[in-house]
Design an enzyme around this catalytic site. Structure first.
Site, mmCIF file in Angstrom:
data_model
loop_
_atom_site.group_PDB
_atom_site.id
_atom_site.type_symbol
_atom_site.label_atom_id
_atom_site.label_comp_id
_atom_site.label_asym_id
_atom_site.label_seq_id
_atom_site.Cartn_x
_atom_site.Cartn_y
_atom_site.Cartn_z
ATOM 1 N N ASN A 8 6.158 19.806 -5.768
ATOM 2 C CA ASN A 8 7.412 20.569 -5.813
ATOM 3 C C ASN A 8 7.980 20.377 -7.221
ATOM 4 O O ASN A 8 8.575 19.346 -7.520
ATOM 5 C CB ASN A 8 8.361 20.011 -4.745
ATOM 6 C CG ASN A 8 9.674 20.760 -4.694
ATOM 7 O OD1 ASN A 8 9.947 21.625 -5.536
ATOM 8 N ND2 ASN A 8 10.499 20.420 -3.720
ATOM 9 N N ARG A 88 5.051 24.237 -4.048
ATOM 10 C CA ARG A 88 6.257 24.935 -3.613
ATOM 11 C C ARG A 88 6.733 25.776 -4.791
ATOM 12 O O ARG A 88 6.938 25.253 -5.896
ATOM 13 C CB ARG A 88 7.341 23.947 -3.213
ATOM 14 C CG ARG A 88 8.616 24.659 -2.852
ATOM 15 C CD ARG A 88 9.808 23.762 -2.917
ATOM 16 N NE ARG A 88 11.010 24.524 -2.649
ATOM 17 C CZ ARG A 88 12.207 24.192 -3.085
ATOM 18 N NH1 ARG A 88 12.370 23.111 -3.810
ATOM 19 N NH2 ARG A 88 13.253 24.935 -2.797
ATOM 20 N N HIS A 177 14.841 28.393 0.990
ATOM 21 C CA HIS A 177 14.550 27.478 2.107
ATOM 22 C C HIS A 177 13.681 28.134 3.176
ATOM 23 O O HIS A 177 13.707 27.741 4.347
ATOM 24 C CB HIS A 177 15.839 26.975 2.805
ATOM 25 C CG HIS A 177 16.773 26.218 1.923
ATOM 26 N ND1 HIS A 177 18.130 26.439 1.908
ATOM 27 C CD2 HIS A 177 16.555 25.246 1.018
ATOM 28 C CE1 HIS A 177 18.700 25.628 1.034
ATOM 29 N NE2 HIS A 177 17.756 24.892 0.472
ATOM 30 N N ARG A 236 27.571 23.693 -4.933
ATOM 31 C CA ARG A 236 27.660 25.150 -5.153
ATOM 32 C C ARG A 236 28.795 25.746 -4.335
ATOM 33 O O ARG A 236 29.046 25.317 -3.213
ATOM 34 C CB ARG A 236 26.344 25.833 -4.746
ATOM 35 C CG ARG A 236 25.163 25.449 -5.605
ATOM 36 C CD ARG A 236 23.967 26.356 -5.302
ATOM 37 N NE ARG A 236 22.760 25.815 -5.876
ATOM 38 C CZ ARG A 236 21.712 25.390 -5.160
ATOM 39 N NH1 ARG A 236 21.719 25.469 -3.834
ATOM 40 N NH2 ARG A 236 20.657 24.908 -5.775
ATOM 41 N N GLU A 382 8.913 20.394 5.130
ATOM 42 C CA GLU A 382 8.381 21.468 4.278
ATOM 43 C C GLU A 382 7.006 21.100 3.732
ATOM 44 O O GLU A 382 6.138 21.959 3.600
ATOM 45 C CB GLU A 382 9.366 21.749 3.135
ATOM 46 C CG GLU A 382 10.596 22.507 3.626
ATOM 47 C CD GLU A 382 11.816 22.305 2.754
ATOM 48 O OE1 GLU A 382 12.411 21.210 2.821
ATOM 49 O OE2 GLU A 382 12.181 23.222 2.011
#
Ligand code: ADP
Length: 396
Positions: A8, A88, A177, A236, A382
């Site tokens: 990742n 990823r 996601h 965020r 994941e």
């Protein structure tokens, strides 16, 4: 012993996990950080932690140091053991509707999509190129955060902007996601004993998004062109009136880039509370009587609930389960309960004995049988999803 490597990569970091092909269990994991800055590498293997001070000028260096450390500490006996690498990738645009074997051409396509994910795609492409050189025998597969959302109907992914923005500049909702939301659909289906369930998936981590999943396919999601949209997150802002950007530029004399940076890094839970982006610290402050911290917890639950209600409509009011995952969703019972209480259109009766105490379980049923709709907690994985796609596509 054959091994899979799950990568990742971001702009200045590269997380990795080594998976044993026979057992599909992780054996080692770690991170190369501060790539292009100064460089730091750490790895956990067989209960030991290895930290390496090493200059990492680029992603090539990060891959080299990682492979050296694998050989040095016996994570692998030879490079040939690594039969496949699963990457990823944040942004697959409309090009990659599914996971894909990586060729030189697809690396170029991933690089071309960098305009839409400037912090992530270039790092992923650089790592892929490094593996082409350093492990040429291994198969490379890319798994995109956006792919699962590619089934969204156009009426849900279009913004109300000039059509030309979409046609010429690819401006639309992509969502993120996707690998986690897809895993929620699969695991919820198994737990509910229903093949393609209708679920509302809440991935509540530092970054956070919801997905409306109908018959096992994504029909809507809360993140947008970028991960800035949707609910309030760790740092965020989530959805705001876009005019705020120009207004704040005029008021503060800051540039669009600076204000956008604030929206990404200084907003959300951190910005509102002034305490932390980490939910645990916020919860501690609330428990100590800090009213602002409690307000932020309340507003967070409310914004998640607003999306849940919208997605209930998206699923024709036939919701098989509300599913919580990621750091907050997996571990913070008070947020799960707060969200369920803030949804007024479905009756959830929270099973406090299950929901309240921390549990390391892989999944939990959070509601009692009196509920109209079940709520589940499922720990996301994941890496396992990427490993599965790698094995399947790479025929490993
Ligand atoms: P990301 O992968 O997006 O960086 P995570 O999925 O790891 O984020 O989620 C991080 C969030 O999860 C943080 O706000 C953190 O406080 C929260 N979290 C992690 N563990 C717990 C816990 N035991 N109880 C409450 N919140 C937790």
């Amino acid at each position: 012993m054959k091994k899979l490597l799950i990568i990742n990569a971001g702009s200045s970091s590269m997380k990795f996990q080594v998976v044993d092909r026979a057992t599909m269990e992780p054996t080692a994991e770690g991170i190369a950080e501060r790539i292009t800055v100064d460089g730091a590498f750490s790895m956990k293997f067989k209960g030991e932690k290895y930290d390496v001070e090493s200059t990492l000028d680029n992603h090539d260096d990060a891959v080299k140091v990682m492979l050296e450390q694998f050989e040095k500490h016996g994570v692998i006996e030879s490079m040939e053991e690594i039969i496949g690498i699963g990457h990823r990738v944040v942004q697959g645009g409309e090009v990659f509707k599914e996971s894909s074997i990586i060729t030189k051409d697809s690396v170029s396509q991933i690089e071309e999509l960098s305009a839409l994910a400037p912090l992530h795609n270039p790092g992923a492409a650089a790592v892929m190129k490094a593996f082409f050189k350093l492990a040429p025998h291994a198969k490379n597969v890319a798994v995109f955060d956006t792919s699962f959302h590619q089934t969204m109907p156009k009426k849900n992914f279009m913004y109300g902007v000039p059509m030309e923005w979409y046609e010429k500049y690819s401006v639309r909702r992509y969502g993120m996601h996707g690998t986690s939301h897809k895993y929620m659909a699969i695991r919820a289906g198994e737990l509910l004993n229903k093949k393609n369930p209708n679920i509302i998936s809440c991935h509540l981590g530092n970054g956070a998004s919801l997905a409306a999943i109908k018959d096992g396919k994504c029909v809507n999601t809360s993140m947008g062109l970028t991960p800035l949209a949707g609910i309030i997150m760790g740092t965020r802002s989530g959805d705001i009136d876009p005019s705020i950007i120009e207004y704040m530029c005029n008021k503060t004399g800051k540039s669009v880039q600076e204000i956008t940076n604030s929206l990404n890094k200084e907003s959300g839970i951190l910005g509102l509370s002034g305490i932390s982006s980490d939910f645990r610290e916020l919860r501690t402050a609330a428990e100590e009587g800090n009213e602002t911290a409690q307000f932020v917890i309340d507003i967070y639950c409310k914004r998640v609930a607003d999306y849940v209600v919208m997605y209930q409509n998206e699923l024709d009011n036939k919701v098989d389960a509300l599913v919580f995952t990621a750091g907050i969703g997996e571990n913070a019972g008070i947020i799960r309960e707060g969200v369920m209480k803030a949804v007024k259109t479905m009756k959830f009766v929270v099973d406090k004995k299950v929901n309240d105490p921390f549990s390391p379980a892989e999944h939990l049923v959070l509601t009692t049988p009196e509920s109209e709709v079940k709520a589940l907690m499922i720990r996301t994985n994941e890496e396992m999803m990427i490993a599965k796609d790698l094995v399947e596509l790479g025929k490993l």
